[in-house]
Design a protein around this motif. Structure first.
Motif, mmCIF file in Angstrom:
data_model
loop_
_atom_site.group_PDB
_atom_site.id
_atom_site.type_symbol
_atom_site.label_atom_id
_atom_site.label_comp_id
_atom_site.label_asym_id
_atom_site.label_seq_id
_atom_site.Cartn_x
_atom_site.Cartn_y
_atom_site.Cartn_z
ATOM 1 N N LYS A 354 16.821 -1.786 -27.290
ATOM 2 C CA LYS A 354 16.969 -1.109 -28.579
ATOM 3 C C LYS A 354 17.509 0.289 -28.315
ATOM 4 O O LYS A 354 17.007 1.016 -27.463
ATOM 5 C CB LYS A 354 15.617 -1.025 -29.291
ATOM 6 C CG LYS A 354 15.668 -0.332 -30.648
ATOM 7 C CD LYS A 354 14.274 -0.144 -31.231
ATOM 8 C CE LYS A 354 13.632 -1.463 -31.593
ATOM 9 N NZ LYS A 354 12.316 -1.276 -32.268
ATOM 10 N N ARG A 356 18.317 4.065 -29.733
ATOM 11 C CA ARG A 356 17.948 5.058 -30.744
ATOM 12 C C ARG A 356 18.821 6.294 -30.543
ATOM 13 O O ARG A 356 19.374 6.517 -29.456
ATOM 14 C CB ARG A 356 16.471 5.432 -30.647
ATOM 15 C CG ARG A 356 16.111 6.209 -29.396
ATOM 16 C CD ARG A 356 14.649 6.642 -29.380
ATOM 17 N NE ARG A 356 14.390 7.611 -28.344
ATOM 18 C CZ ARG A 356 14.192 7.329 -27.066
ATOM 19 N NH1 ARG A 356 14.199 6.057 -26.668
ATOM 20 N NH2 ARG A 356 13.991 8.283 -26.186
ATOM 21 N N ASN A 357 18.921 7.098 -31.585
ATOM 22 C CA ASN A 357 19.735 8.307 -31.551
ATOM 23 C C ASN A 357 18.828 9.527 -31.481
ATOM 24 O O ASN A 357 18.059 9.790 -32.400
ATOM 25 C CB ASN A 357 20.623 8.362 -32.801
ATOM 26 C CG ASN A 357 21.666 9.454 -32.729
ATOM 27 O OD1 ASN A 357 21.378 10.572 -32.334
ATOM 28 N ND2 ASN A 357 22.877 9.133 -33.137
ATOM 29 N N ASP A 358 18.905 10.255 -30.367
ATOM 30 C CA ASP A 358 18.137 11.493 -30.202
ATOM 31 C C ASP A 358 19.092 12.667 -30.199
ATOM 32 O O ASP A 358 19.759 12.953 -29.194
ATOM 33 C CB ASP A 358 17.343 11.474 -28.889
ATOM 34 C CG ASP A 358 16.122 10.581 -28.950
ATOM 35 O OD1 ASP A 358 15.870 10.011 -30.030
ATOM 36 O OD2 ASP A 358 15.434 10.438 -27.925
ATOM 37 N N ALA A 362 22.626 8.710 -27.485
ATOM 38 C CA ALA A 362 22.105 7.357 -27.600
ATOM 39 C C ALA A 362 21.284 6.995 -26.365
ATOM 40 O O ALA A 362 21.774 7.077 -25.239
ATOM 41 C CB ALA A 362 23.248 6.364 -27.774
ATOM 42 N N GLU A 365 16.054 1.685 -24.783
ATOM 43 C CA GLU A 365 14.810 1.239 -24.180
ATOM 44 C C GLU A 365 14.826 -0.276 -24.152
ATOM 45 O O GLU A 365 15.605 -0.910 -24.867
ATOM 46 C CB GLU A 365 13.596 1.770 -24.950
ATOM 47 C CG GLU A 365 13.609 1.474 -26.441
ATOM 48 C CD GLU A 365 12.454 2.133 -27.178
ATOM 49 O OE1 GLU A 365 11.315 2.048 -26.674
ATOM 50 O OE2 GLU A 365 12.688 2.719 -28.250
ATOM 51 N N ASN A 382 17.925 -4.524 -30.847
ATOM 52 C CA ASN A 382 19.152 -4.492 -31.639
ATOM 53 C C ASN A 382 20.395 -4.682 -30.775
ATOM 54 O O ASN A 382 21.506 -4.383 -31.176
ATOM 55 C CB ASN A 382 19.266 -3.206 -32.477
ATOM 56 C CG ASN A 382 19.224 -1.943 -31.639
ATOM 57 O OD1 ASN A 382 19.445 -1.961 -30.427
ATOM 58 N ND2 ASN A 382 18.927 -0.816 -32.282
#
Length: 408
Positions: A354, A356-358, A362, A365, A382
């Motif tokens: 998956k 995620r946007n921090d 990108a 994990e 995803n």
């Protein structure tokens, strides 16, 4: 027929497997002509040409005032001689005047520029402007987007909403597309039980039928399913014969490894030929490609995650090429690993992950349980994180990520 592969044949690495697989995919030749509203998700068989110029006339790019640029004197009012809303055609612009015009409305003859309303000052004598515009300012010229007779959509495009909108914008009502593929599926394993029935000892529900058939429909195919086939060579042979007579492609799950109850590979060998077997990937090592008569058959592993992942990675590109598409391989993207991988292996691994946007970066994990039976990982994820052969990944290192949206 004698197979060209044996259990001693070396494992086939991922890129070579894709090359071999796509080399056996033959696009369907039959076509049909559909109304525009029915063409979503279909693959164009013929290029589409525009019937008109777009825009058809010089028009205003915004709400404002149409003028002759060389007549505008900053601060000097000009009378408004006409009003032109979108859908109307104005008269020739009177000398020394301006025309109130709205976005998309055709430029009146004689006008060569549009001044936006924010730069106009209405006065009792007319409208004064802050500055004289350059000729052509805020004007969309006829045909600058599309010229009549030019190609707007090429053959091989899978039609999405924007393609249909573009076709409609030039007056197209029908398009010629390749016919839909028919895919036959069946699922082997005496341990399989249909959902809704009670489970006996050692039995599991047949999840593969539901997610694989759903994927086939998502890939714009018609599906014929033969359901669960008993673990016997005779039943497997019979089902393959029936499927080959009715479908463009056969998809199976289970029965492709080397166990005594794995009959799919043996049945394909008896009825036709095998072109590829046993891949250097994880999950999905025992995938097989063969043919019975002219019908290709792809045997996927029985474990649900393995079946899901290999269907996305291999079946989808195969189908897309059969549907007549040219660009069929998914795109991967570099992301930063938010995990450590300390288990280098000889096979390329596709981990459920998956992203995620921090703060614009990108990070990927991975699901903590990567077993090929952990179907819940496919819902949590995803996309797929790619771990090349013999690789160790440190946290923060760049890895390739294939989003599910590239695979679906």
């Amino acid at each position: 027929m004698e197979s060209c592969v044996t259990p001693d044949t070396p494992l086939i690495e991922y890129h070579e497997a894709i090359r071999l697989l796509l080399g056996h995919a033959r696009p369907v030749e039959e076509t049909e002509t559909l109304d525009l509203a029915d063409a979503l998700g279909r693959v164009l068989a013929e290029a589409v040409q525009s019937t008109v110029d777009v825009p058809p006339l010089d028009n205003s790019a915004m709400d404002g005032y149409a003028v002759r640029a060389d007549e505008v004197e900053p601060g000097k009012p000009m009378p408004v001689s006409q009003r032109i809303p979108a859908g109307s055609v104005g008269c020739e612009l009177e000398p020394g005047s301006c025309a109130r015009i709205f976005t998309g409305a055709p430029l009146p003859p004689g006008a060569d520029s549009v001044i936006m309303q924010e730069r106009a000052n209405e006065q009792p004598e007319g409208v004064a402007f802050e500055a004289a515009p350059p000729p052509g300012d805020n004007v969309r010229r006829a045909g600058t987007d599309i010229r009549a007779g030019s190609s707007i959509l090429e053959a091989g495009v899978m039609l999405d909403s924007q393609h249909l909108g573009l076709a409609a914008s030039v007056g197209i009502t029908r398009m010629t597309v390749r016919r839909r593929l028919t895919v036959a599926t069946f699922f082997t394993g005496d341990e399989l039980v249909e959902p809704g029935k009670p489970l006996g000892e050692g039995q599991i529900y047949n999840s593969n039928q539901y997610h694989l058939n759903a994927l086939m429909r998502r890939f714009e195919c018609d599906v014929i399913t033969f359901g669960i086939v008993e673990d016997s060579l005779e039943a497997t042979r019979y089902t393959i014969r029936e499927a080959a007579a009715k479908a463009d492609l056969i998809i199976t799950s289970g029965g492709v490894s080397v166990g005594e109850e794995d009959h799919v590979r043996n049945a394909i060998e008896e009825l036709g030929s095998i072109s590829m077997w046993r891949l250097k990937i994880k999950p999905g090592k025992p995938l097989v490609l063969g043919h019975v008569d002219a019908t290709p058959i792809i045997g996927l592993p029985g474990n649900p995650v393995s079946a899901f992942v290999t269907c996305l990675l291999f079946v989808h590109p195969f189908l897309r090429k059969m549907q007549g598409q040219e660009e069929v391989l998914p795109v991967s993207y570099p992301v930063k690993a938010d995990f450590e991988w300390r288990r280098p292996g000889i096979r390329r691994e596709f981990l459920r992950g998956k992203v995620r946007n921090d703060d614009g970066v990108a990070f990927a994990e991975i699901y903590p349980k990567q077993g090929s039976d952990v179907l819940s990982s496919t819902v949590w994820a995803n996309g797929l994180v790619v771990i090349p052969e013999e690789s160790v990944i440190a946290r923060g290192e760049s890895v390739q990520f294939i989003p599910f949206k590239e695979l679906l």
